[in-house]
Every structure is written in C-alpha cells, then in structure tokens.
Design a protein around this motif. Structure first.
Motif, PDB file in Angstrom:
ATOM      1  N   VAL A  23      58.623  -1.483   5.756  1.00  0.00           N
ATOM      2  CA  VAL A  23      58.513  -0.273   4.950  1.00  0.00           C
ATOM      3  C   VAL A  23      57.200   0.421   5.286  1.00  0.00           C
ATOM      4  N   ASN A  24      57.222   1.740   5.305  1.00  0.00           N
ATOM      5  CA  ASN A  24      55.985   2.493   5.531  1.00  0.00           C
ATOM      6  C   ASN A  24      55.441   2.974   4.192  1.00  0.00           C
ATOM      7  N   VAL A  25      54.130   2.807   3.980  1.00  0.00           N
ATOM      8  CA  VAL A  25      53.486   3.168   2.722  1.00  0.00           C
ATOM      9  C   VAL A  25      52.124   3.797   3.022  1.00  0.00           C
ATOM     10  N   PRO A  26      51.574   4.602   2.120  1.00  0.00           N
ATOM     11  CA  PRO A  26      50.212   5.102   2.319  1.00  0.00           C
ATOM     12  C   PRO A  26      49.225   3.935   2.457  1.00  0.00           C
ATOM     13  N   ALA A  27      48.310   4.060   3.408  1.00  0.00           N
ATOM     14  CA  ALA A  27      47.362   2.970   3.651  1.00  0.00           C
ATOM     15  C   ALA A  27      46.560   2.630   2.411  1.00  0.00           C
ATOM     16  N   ALA A  28      46.240   3.639   1.581  1.00  0.00           N
ATOM     17  CA  ALA A  28      45.446   3.400   0.381  1.00  0.00           C
ATOM     18  C   ALA A  28      46.191   2.568  -0.647  1.00  0.00           C
ATOM     19  N   ASN A  29      47.521   2.508  -0.546  1.00  0.00           N
ATOM     20  CA  ASN A  29      48.316   1.741  -1.508  1.00  0.00           C
ATOM     21  C   ASN A  29      48.484   0.285  -1.107  1.00  0.00           C
ATOM     22  N   ALA A  30      48.042  -0.070   0.097  1.00  0.00           N
ATOM     23  CA  ALA A  30      48.150  -1.452   0.591  1.00  0.00           C
ATOM     24  C   ALA A  30      46.836  -2.168   0.318  1.00  0.00           C
ATOM     25  N   HIS A  31      46.866  -3.104  -0.632  1.00  0.00           N
ATOM     26  CA  HIS A  31      45.661  -3.807  -1.060  1.00  0.00           C
ATOM     27  C   HIS A  31      45.576  -5.175  -0.382  1.00  0.00           C
ATOM     28  N   ARG A  32      44.494  -5.400   0.305  1.00  0.00           N
ATOM     29  CA  ARG A  32      44.295  -6.684   0.980  1.00  0.00           C
ATOM     30  C   ARG A  32      44.188  -7.796  -0.059  1.00  0.00           C
ATOM     31  N   ILE A  33      44.789  -8.932   0.253  1.00  0.00           N
ATOM     32  CA  ILE A  33      44.729 -10.074  -0.655  1.00  0.00           C
ATOM     33  C   ILE A  33      43.901 -11.190  -0.018  1.00  0.00           C
ATOM     34  N   PRO A  34      43.270 -12.029  -0.835  1.00  0.00           N
ATOM     35  CA  PRO A  34      42.473 -13.140  -0.292  1.00  0.00           C
ATOM     36  C   PRO A  34      43.323 -14.092   0.541  1.00  0.00           C
ATOM     37  N   ASP A  35      42.697 -14.728   1.500  1.00  0.00           N
ATOM     38  CA  ASP A  35      43.421 -15.639   2.390  1.00  0.00           C
ATOM     39  C   ASP A  35      44.099 -16.769   1.618  1.00  0.00           C
ATOM     40  N   ALA A  36      43.505 -17.190   0.509  1.00  0.00           N
ATOM     41  CA  ALA A  36      44.052 -18.318  -0.248  1.00  0.00           C
ATOM     42  C   ALA A  36      45.213 -17.924  -1.159  1.00  0.00           C
ATOM     43  N   LEU A  37      45.473 -16.627  -1.274  1.00  0.00           N
ATOM     44  CA  LEU A  37      46.531 -16.161  -2.173  1.00  0.00           C
ATOM     45  C   LEU A  37      47.858 -16.092  -1.424  1.00  0.00           C
ATOM     46  N   ASP A  38      48.840 -16.840  -1.902  1.00  0.00           N
ATOM     47  CA  ASP A  38      50.150 -16.865  -1.258  1.00  0.00           C
ATOM     48  C   ASP A  38      50.848 -15.520  -1.418  1.00  0.00           C
ATOM     49  N   LEU A  39      51.654 -15.159  -0.420  1.00  0.00           N
ATOM     50  CA  LEU A  39      52.332 -13.877  -0.446  1.00  0.00           C
ATOM     51  C   LEU A  39      53.399 -13.803  -1.542  1.00  0.00           C
ATOM     52  N   ASP A  40      53.987 -14.934  -1.914  1.00  0.00           N
ATOM     53  CA  ASP A  40      54.974 -14.874  -2.994  1.00  0.00           C
ATOM     54  C   ASP A  40      54.301 -14.529  -4.321  1.00  0.00           C
ATOM     55  N   ALA A  41      53.110 -15.081  -4.550  1.00  0.00           N
ATOM     56  CA  ALA A  41      52.353 -14.713  -5.749  1.00  0.00           C
ATOM     57  C   ALA A  41      51.889 -13.265  -5.677  1.00  0.00           C
ATOM     58  N   ALA A  42      51.469 -12.824  -4.497  1.00  0.00           N
ATOM     59  CA  ALA A  42      50.971 -11.457  -4.335  1.00  0.00           C
ATOM     60  C   ALA A  42      52.071 -10.426  -4.593  1.00  0.00           C
ATOM     61  N   ALA A  43      53.314 -10.799  -4.347  1.00  0.00           N
ATOM     62  CA  ALA A  43      54.420  -9.865  -4.596  1.00  0.00           C
ATOM     63  C   ALA A  43      54.539  -9.525  -6.074  1.00  0.00           C
ATOM     64  N   LEU A  44      53.955 -10.343  -6.937  1.00  0.00           N
ATOM     65  CA  LEU A  44      54.072 -10.129  -8.379  1.00  0.00           C
ATOM     66  C   LEU A  44      52.819  -9.525  -8.986  1.00  0.00           C
ATOM     67  N   VAL A  45      51.918  -9.035  -8.152  1.00  0.00           N
ATOM     68  CA  VAL A  45      50.755  -8.318  -8.691  1.00  0.00           C
ATOM     69  C   VAL A  45      51.215  -7.107  -9.498  1.00  0.00           C
ATOM     70  N   GLU A  46      52.251  -6.414  -9.026  1.00  0.00           N
ATOM     71  CA  GLU A  46      52.669  -5.174  -9.691  1.00  0.00           C
ATOM     72  C   GLU A  46      53.062  -5.388 -11.150  1.00  0.00           C
ATOM     73  N   PRO A  47      53.924  -6.352 -11.506  1.00  0.00           N
ATOM     74  CA  PRO A  47      54.225  -6.500 -12.939  1.00  0.00           C
ATOM     75  C   PRO A  47      53.003  -6.850 -13.781  1.00  0.00           C
ATOM     76  N   TYR A  48      52.062  -7.597 -13.211  1.00  0.00           N
ATOM     77  CA  TYR A  48      50.830  -7.870 -13.970  1.00  0.00           C
ATOM     78  C   TYR A  48      49.998  -6.602 -14.125  1.00  0.00           C
ATOM     79  N   SER A  49      50.116  -5.676 -13.179  1.00  0.00           N
ATOM     80  CA  SER A  49      49.383  -4.418 -13.322  1.00  0.00           C
ATOM     81  C   SER A  49      49.927  -3.601 -14.490  1.00  0.00           C
ATOM     82  N   ILE A  50      51.212  -3.742 -14.779  1.00  0.00           N
ATOM     83  CA  ILE A  50      51.806  -3.092 -15.952  1.00  0.00           C
ATOM     84  C   ILE A  50      51.152  -3.638 -17.216  1.00  0.00           C
ATOM     85  N   ALA A  51      50.986  -4.972 -17.257  1.00  0.00           N
ATOM     86  CA  ALA A  51      50.354  -5.609 -18.407  1.00  0.00           C
ATOM     87  C   ALA A  51      48.896  -5.197 -18.536  1.00  0.00           C
ATOM     88  N   ALA A  52      48.183  -5.177 -17.414  1.00  0.00           N
ATOM     89  CA  ALA A  52      46.773  -4.776 -17.450  1.00  0.00           C
ATOM     90  C   ALA A  52      46.632  -3.357 -17.954  1.00  0.00           C
TER      91      ALA A  52
END
Length: 340
Positions: free
Chosen positions: A121-150
């Motif tokens: 998928v193509n997205v604006p570069a500013a919308n792609a947030h780098r994640i720490p090396d220790a953070l698994d990609l499956d967990a990172a996929a769920l950042v968005e629902p937590y952003s709703i809570a935040a």
C-alpha cells in the motif's frame, strides 16, 4: 498483488490488484499484519457515508517500507513502520488550531483511499511511524486502536485520582481500559452484558466489572462512588440510548467521551448537563497519538497481543468476516497476516 476489496455493500473478495507506486512524498509499505475493525464491517454493510467503492479497506496495519517517492529519504527503505490512517490538509481551521483529526478535507486510509488489507500500500511518508526494533509487527499493527483510546482520554482531561467508567468491553473498550491504566488511572470500572468480555477486562486491570444485563448499572456506579457519581465516562458501546444514563451517572464537573458514529438521535437532558456543568466531548480517530502509543507499548505498559483472539491469512478474510458478522461474541481482535 493480492488484496481484500469491497466492491459494493456486502460484496467483497480477495483477488489480484495492481501494485501501487509511491507518489512524491509517499512510501510503499509491504504490509505484514492488519487488524479487522468494526468500522471495516460498517463499510462492508454500506453504513459508512465516507467510503467510495470499490475500496481496499484496512486502517490498522504495520509492515516494512519497500520503496519511497520523490522527496522522501531513500534511507527509509527497510524501515519497520505502523501507519496513522489520518491524512489531513494542513490548511483548514481544525488543522490550523492543532486538530488535524477533524480536518475539513480529511482522508482516512482504508476509507477514502486504499488501505492495508493488501500485500502493498502507498501512504504519505509522514503517516508511517518507525517502530523500535524490539516491537513485533503484529503488536505494531494494533497501535491504531490504542490511539483511539489515547485520543478520547486526552479529550476528557483526566485529573489525578479520577475514576473512569468504560461502557462496553469490546476491543475499543479494552484499549481504553489499558490506556487508562498506562496513564495512571487506578480505578477503572468496566461494564458490558457479556461475562466473557468482563473476565477479559478484569484480567487486563479493571478494578470492578459490572454486567449491565444482570445488575443495575446506575446503582452499582453510585454505590462504588459513595453516591457522588463518576468523573470520567468513556462510551465504547456507542449506544445513543445510553446517554441519559451517562448523564445521571456522571458526577458534578464530570466528563463524558463519546465515540459512536450513529446517526440515531440521543435524548439529552439539559437539566442534567447544566446543574452538574458536565462536559460532553466527541472523539474521532486520533490527534497525533501514534508516538505516545508506540512508547507505551515499547515500555510494556500496553499489551496489544492480549487483544488478539484470531489470526488468519489474507485469503481467509471472508471466513473471518463471517465470524465477526455472525458470532462477534467469539472474537476480540482478528489479525490478518499478510506477508512474512
């Protein structure tokens, strides 16, 4: 490439799609994992007024940058990222005052433009947030629902010692619970009508759970607060008819965060609002909350994997949609594995 496309209400399939290219200012992401959200189901039902068909849906996803467009640092290729779906214009009144999540010309990835249920998928570069090396990609996929809570918690402006009532223990309710605990809110009451969901809420840190089907919710909340009412209420059930009860349960100077997108009218008792000087706030998507959420997950204050009940391949998405359609009580977050 393979992608899940909704071509019209109730018409969807996994099939071949043209691979996207990165326009200037964009990156191409090879998607690793994507989560199925209730709003994806609304698109399938034809209940989302903003979507134009056909549409590759999916707004909760993470992966690896494989290409960049003009004006983007080539060193970003290979970066592991999660994607904020809010694309704003930067010029309108909400953007000018720091509220880009309600931009007058906002686009949402997976709604107004193609999303993450695809191999690329193509997205604006500013919308792609780098994640720490220790953070698994499956967990990172769920950042968005937590952003709703935040976002909704930020809108309610918690004070030290505030108690919180979360109405609804689905995925969003559970993210609000976890985020509240991460922010230091110690007493979080969660209500739902399903005991299985309340058990999960208790496991994730709820100080009290109330089954609204078998118990009198208002009486239980008043008893838990010595008759004062509760300062914070987050409506994650999104049932308009519950607003009068929320007004009654809120204490004077209380704040109520509304997350629902229902067009059904609510009965607003002005007397309750004015005599207590209540604050009702709407909360839509997230206002630049991704860095905060990523930091909480990396520090172990949030546990995205506790939300995942099912993992499926992209080709299995129609079956997952059927599960969520007909047996929603059996699922929390369904995560789609798209690439290694």
């Amino acid at each position: 490439m393979q992608a899940f496309e909704v071509s019209a209400p109730h018409v969807f399939a996994v099939g071949d799609q043209p691979a996207p290219a990165a326009a200037p200012g964009e990156v191409v992401v090879d998607v690793a994992f994507a989560g199925i959200c209730g709003s994806d189901m609304h698109i399938i039902h034809g209940d989302n007024a903003f979507v134009q068909f056909p549409r590759i849906t999916g707004h909760e996803f993470a992966g690896v940058i494989s290409a960049v467009g003009e004006g983007v640092d080539a060193a970003r290729v290979g970066e592991r990222v999660c994607i904020d779906p809010v694309v704003n214009c930067g010029q309108c009144y909400p953007c000018r005052i720091g509220r880009p999540n309600v931009c007058s010309a906002m686009q949402v990835i997976g709604v107004h433009r193609n999303g993450g249920f695809a191999e690329r998928v193509n997205v604006p570069a500013a919308n792609a947030h780098r994640i720490p090396d220790a953070l698994d990609l499956d967990a990172a996929a769920l950042v968005e629902p937590y952003s709703i809570a935040a976002n909704v918690l930020s809108r309610m402006e918690p004070h030290p010692g505030d108690r919180l009532l979360v109405i609804g223990a689905g995925v969003i309710g559970l993210t609000v619970l976890q985020m509240a605990r991460a922010l230091g809110i110690e007493e979080v009451i969660v209500t739902d009508i399903l005991d299985e969901r309340l058990t999960t809420a208790r496991e994730l840190g709820a100080s009290q759970v109330i089954n609204g089907r078998t118990d009198d919710l208002e009486q239980a909340v008043l008893a838990a607060t010595d008759g004062e009412g509760i300062p914070l209420i987050a409506d994650a059930a999104c049932i308009p008819a519950m607003l009068p009860a929320m007004l009654r349960m809120a204490c004077p100077a209380g704040r109520i965060g509304l997350l629902g997108f229902s067009p059904t009218p609510s009965d607003l008792i002005q007397l309750e609002v004015i005599k207590k000087e209540l604050t009702l706030v709407g909360s839509r998507l997230n206002n630049r909350k991704f860095p905060e959420v990523i930091a909480h997950i990396a520090a172990g204050r949030l546990d995205p994997k506790a939300l995942i009940s099912h993992r499926v391949a992209l080709t299995e998405m129609p079956g997952a949609i059927d599960l969520l359609e007909n047996h929603p009580e059996q699922a929390r977050k369904v995560l789609v594995k798209i690439s290694p």
